[in-house]
Design a protein around this motif. Structure first.
Motif, PDB file in Angstrom:
ATOM      1  N   ARG A 175       0.832  -1.202   0.000  1.00  0.00           N
ATOM      2  CA  ARG A 175       0.000   0.000   0.000  1.00  0.00           C
ATOM      3  C   ARG A 175       0.872   1.258   0.000  1.00  0.00           C
ATOM      4  O   ARG A 175       0.562   2.228  -0.691  1.00  0.00           O
ATOM      5  CB  ARG A 175      -0.944  -0.023   1.198  1.00  0.00           C
ATOM      6  N   GLU A 178       2.184   1.710  -3.441  1.00  0.00           N
ATOM      7  CA  GLU A 178       1.097   2.172  -4.305  1.00  0.00           C
ATOM      8  C   GLU A 178       0.906   3.676  -4.152  1.00  0.00           C
ATOM      9  O   GLU A 178       0.742   4.413  -5.135  1.00  0.00           O
ATOM     10  CB  GLU A 178      -0.189   1.421  -3.940  1.00  0.00           C
ATOM     11  N   LEU A 196      -7.900   5.377  -3.841  1.00  0.00           N
ATOM     12  CA  LEU A 196      -7.657   4.165  -3.055  1.00  0.00           C
ATOM     13  C   LEU A 196      -8.766   3.894  -2.039  1.00  0.00           C
ATOM     14  O   LEU A 196      -8.671   2.933  -1.274  1.00  0.00           O
ATOM     15  CB  LEU A 196      -6.313   4.273  -2.334  1.00  0.00           C
ATOM     16  N   HIS A 206       0.354   7.119   5.587  1.00  0.00           N
ATOM     17  CA  HIS A 206       1.154   6.255   4.727  1.00  0.00           C
ATOM     18  C   HIS A 206       2.322   7.029   4.113  1.00  0.00           C
ATOM     19  O   HIS A 206       3.434   6.498   3.999  1.00  0.00           O
ATOM     20  CB  HIS A 206       0.276   5.659   3.619  1.00  0.00           C
TER      21      HIS A 206
END
Length: 237
Positions: A175, A178, A196, A206
């Motif tokens: 993730r 990404e 997302l 993130h």
């Protein structure tokens, strides 16, 4: 504490040849807690003269500089500021997203490039970040920079690039990688969250994790990292 951490107000200088813009920015920023307007100037020579006559405690930490001004444009002023007053953080604030100004300003030593339609809260946040030594780029500048990096040929053809990606590089989770690819494509936090199906807060967490794991300072450095490490065909589109 560093400037912007709450110990002392961040002193800001405004350099713009349009008096209405200067006064509008002054009124906008002087009501912000923790920000103090050190001076305003209508051009580069006036700004340099004021700085030369000011004592160290009077000088600003951040200088907002218009790109297109008569006599001395913003790129030249930034170069002079970095040479003569290296402790200052110049940030170009302009209506022009011209590549010559963007890349010329950054090469000259600007700590950021923002457009004048930047929302006030984002402008204030950018000033605080610039005062801490971070690079601040608006959406247009980020997109141009990423496009330039992607268009540039790779420094060498590493054999491992052609191999299928087995796991995300740099110790990132799937993730996180990404999201890093989306940052590399110039996506803002809101777009990342939408694509997302996560919250903006989760996206920010993130991104922070990516920066920590890779030892990077900001999302601009992360975009550069992606341009160097993302295998062909794995970019976010």
């Amino acid at each position: 504490m560093r400037p912007g951490d709450g110990a002392q107000p961040i002193r800001v200088m405004l350099v713009d040849d349009q008096i209405l813009m200067r006064e509008g920015l002054r009124k906008l920023l002087e009501i912000e807690p923790g920000i103090e307007i050190a001076a305003t100037a209508g051009g580069g020579q006036e700004a340099l003269a004021w700085l030369a006559g000011a004592v160290a405690g009077e000088r600003p930490q951040v200088v907002l500089v218009d790109a297109r001004m008569p006599g001395m444009d913003g790129v030249e002023l930034v170069a002079r500021l970095r040479a003569e007053f290296p402790g200052l953080a110049p940030v170009i604030l302009t209506t022009f997203d011209d590549e010559d100004y963007i890349f010329g300003g950054l090469r000259a030593g600007a700590k950021g490039y923002l457009l004048k339609d930047t929302p006030p809260d984002e402008l204030v946040a950018a000033i605080r970040r610039a005062a801490r030594g971070e690079t601040v780029l608006g959406g247009a500048a980020s997109e141009r920079l990423v496009a330039l990096l992607r268009a540039a040929p790779a420094p060498s053809a590493a054999p491992s690039i052609a191999r299928p990606l087995q796991e995300p590089p740099g110790g990132l989770s799937e993730r996180e990688y990404e999201i890093a690819l989306l940052i590399g494509a110039g996506a803002a936090n809101r777009e990342i969250a939408r694509r997302l199906h996560i919250t903006e807060g989760t996206a920010k967490n993130h991104i922070s994790s990516c920066l920590r794991k890779l030892g990077l300072r900001d999302r601009t450095q992360l975009a550069v990292w992606v341009s160097r490490h993302a295998p062909p065909g794995n970019g976010a589109t």
